[in-house]
Design an enzyme around this catalytic site. Structure first.
Site, mmCIF file in Angstrom:
data_model
loop_
_atom_site.group_PDB
_atom_site.id
_atom_site.type_symbol
_atom_site.label_atom_id
_atom_site.label_comp_id
_atom_site.label_asym_id
_atom_site.label_seq_id
_atom_site.Cartn_x
_atom_site.Cartn_y
_atom_site.Cartn_z
ATOM 1 N N SER A 43 -1.595 2.298 5.018
ATOM 2 C CA SER A 43 -1.993 2.676 3.656
ATOM 3 C C SER A 43 -3.259 3.524 3.609
ATOM 4 O O SER A 43 -3.514 4.197 2.616
ATOM 5 C CB SER A 43 -2.181 1.429 2.789
ATOM 6 O OG SER A 43 -3.357 0.732 3.143
ATOM 7 N N LYS A 73 -8.932 -0.440 1.118
ATOM 8 C CA LYS A 73 -8.639 0.702 0.244
ATOM 9 C C LYS A 73 -9.918 1.506 0.035
ATOM 10 O O LYS A 73 -10.994 1.144 0.494
ATOM 11 C CB LYS A 73 -8.107 0.224 -1.119
ATOM 12 C CG LYS A 73 -6.900 -0.698 -1.064
ATOM 13 C CD LYS A 73 -5.661 -0.010 -0.525
ATOM 14 C CE LYS A 73 -4.514 -1.006 -0.361
ATOM 15 N NZ LYS A 73 -3.319 -0.390 0.278
#
Length: 202
Positions: A62, A111
């Protein structure tokens, strides 16, 4: 007075060197001091490890290409992140947080912080807008698809909005919502690759 008489009046020499007991005492004091310093160093290291700095091994794609998540199916060969547990997230920071809402099993996610409390995030035509301005994101792997076109949210107090750099393969705030600040594990300040190379996050 002859030489023999003079020698009788000379002052005897004094040996200034420490005796064996004195040497042993000084050595013992030095060893004790070293032991105390070592104990303090260990305690400080443990405190830093427990309350200031921690690590996280990246697993998954990700955050590609910024972070290497290693080989699929393994959890120990990705980039290692050094995290400041006392840091406050800023826009652009890479962070790790605990995702434990929406009924999921608690687990950590890594993230990039996109927006802070009061910021408005919008997605239109596959592009990300922050407070009405197109966000320049040179770290992206590829252009975002149009799945989230029309998305819009204002970040509430006590939260931040985070997304993966691999936008088309990331479960992030677009799907799970804004992240509560108290779920933050730490802010990344150093990245160690699997080959041992170090780099500053960008």
């Amino acid at each position: 007075m002859d030489e023999k008489e003079l020698s009788l009046t000379e002052t005897p020499s004094t040996d200034a060197s420490p005796t064996d007991p004195q040497k042993k005492k000084k050595a013992a004091i030095a060893l004790i001091s070293l032991a105390v310093v070592a104990v303090i160093a260990v305690i400080c290291a443990l405190l830093v490890r427990e309350y200031v700095v921690t690590t996280y091994i990246v697993d998954g794609e990700s955050m590609a290409p910024t972070l290497d998540g290693g080989v699929t199916g393994r959890t120990d060969d990705g980039d290692t992140l050094l995290l400041n547990m006392l840091g406050s997230p800023e826009r652009g920071d890479i962070v790790v947080f605990t995702y434990d809402w929406n009924g999921v099993t608690p687990h950590a996610l890594v993230k990039r912080v996109i927006a802070l409390p009061g910021d408005r995030v919008e997605i239109s035509d596959g592009k990300l807008f922050l407070n009405g301005e197109l966000l320049d994101e040179p770290y992206l792997k590829e252009d975002m698809d149009h799945f989230y076109d029309g998305f819009s949210v204002t970040v509430p107090d006590g939260h931040f909005f985070a997304m993966g750099d691999n936008r088309n393969n990331s479960t992030d705030s677009r799907a799970i919502g804004c992240v509560p600040q108290d779920k933050l594990i730490g802010v990344c300040f150093l990245i160690a690759s699997d080959d041992g190379k170090l780099r500053i996050p960008k």
